[in-house]
Design an enzyme around this catalytic site. Structure first.
Site, PDB file in Angstrom:
ATOM      1  CB  ILE A 104      -0.967   0.028   1.205  1.00 10.51           C
ATOM      2  CG1 ILE A 104      -0.177   0.000   2.533  1.00 10.51           C
ATOM      3  CG2 ILE A 104      -1.948  -1.119   1.142  1.00 10.51           C
ATOM      4  CD1 ILE A 104      -1.050   0.228   3.743  1.00 10.51           C
ATOM      5  CB  SER A 105       1.346   3.920  -2.215  1.00  8.08           C
ATOM      6  OG  SER A 105       0.067   4.057  -2.798  1.00  8.08           O
ATOM      7  N   GLY A 106      -0.408   4.431   0.824  1.00 15.47           N
ATOM      8  CA  GLY A 106      -0.992   5.502   1.624  1.00 15.47           C
ATOM      9  C   GLY A 106      -1.932   4.949   2.667  1.00 15.47           C
TER      10      GLY A 106
END
Length: 209
Positions: A16-18
């Site tokens: 996941i990036s956020g």
């Protein structure tokens, strides 16, 4: 679904990036023997759990990833990872693209890897461009407030206290679900460099004439 070979395992990897993304959604409902997860942007080379997953995989295993852009930073990275794994007898399954690579792939499969990987890279570039355009318009309209802080002030204090206590920064960043860059940013905000007192006094007093 690609079955693992006799004695092999189906191993999942998510990224996941956020904070607005949910790891569980990426491989929801998919039968896995083990799963590894990273919290990092696509361009971040520091993906410790991916390295652990790649070291964990053995001949006959299947690496299951939601989509190509979750596994690799760019097309070259994608080709390298898939090639390295298939040479070791490990299959790579991409759920979103409905593609599996085993090392016995024909020319068409290799072409699909390059084409779909290029599309994933292009899609990321478009999303970033739209984000930049949206931010620029919001700034122009005076309504852009910037990104919300990832951690509450209380969590930032805890983070700084643990780092000051000698805990490894990389381990603390992983536990708090932030990148090392974000961790350093919080530390610099909490402990700004002290202003040089002598220079400050000279500035305030003015030059001696």
């Amino acid at each position: 679904m690609t079955p693992a070979q006799r004695g092999g395992k189906r191993v999942g990897y998510t990224r996941i990036s956020g904070l607005d993304q949910n790891v569980g959604r990426q491989l929801d409902g998919i039968d896995l023997d083990k799963q590894f997860s990273d919290s990092a942007s696509g361009k971040d080379t520091n993906r410790p759990q991916l390295r652990v997953a790649l070291d964990y995989l053995r001949d006959g295993d299947v690496l299951v990833v939601h989509s190509m852009d979750r596994l690799a930073r760019n097309l070259d990275d994608l080709r390298r990872i898939v090639s390295d794994l298939t040479k070791r007898g490990i299959a790579v399954e991409f759920v979103k693209e409905h593609l599996t690579f085993t090392g016995d792939d024909n020319a068409m499969s290799k072409l699909l890897l390059s084409v779909m990987g290029a599309f994933a890279e292009f899609e990321r570039a478009l999303i970033k461009e739209r984000q930049r355009e949206g931010i620029a318009l919001a700034k122009k309209a005076g309504v852009y407030k910037g990104r919300k802080p990832s951690l509450t002030p209380e969590r930032v204090q805890e983070l700084c206290r643990r780092v000051a206590g000698g805990e490894k920064k990389a381990a603390v960043a992983r536990e708090f679900g932030i990148s090392r860059e974000t961790l350093y940013s919080y530390l610099s905000q909490a402990n700004p460099k002290p202003l040089d007192r002598r220079r400050s006094e000279i500035t305030l007093a003015g030059p001696n004439l």
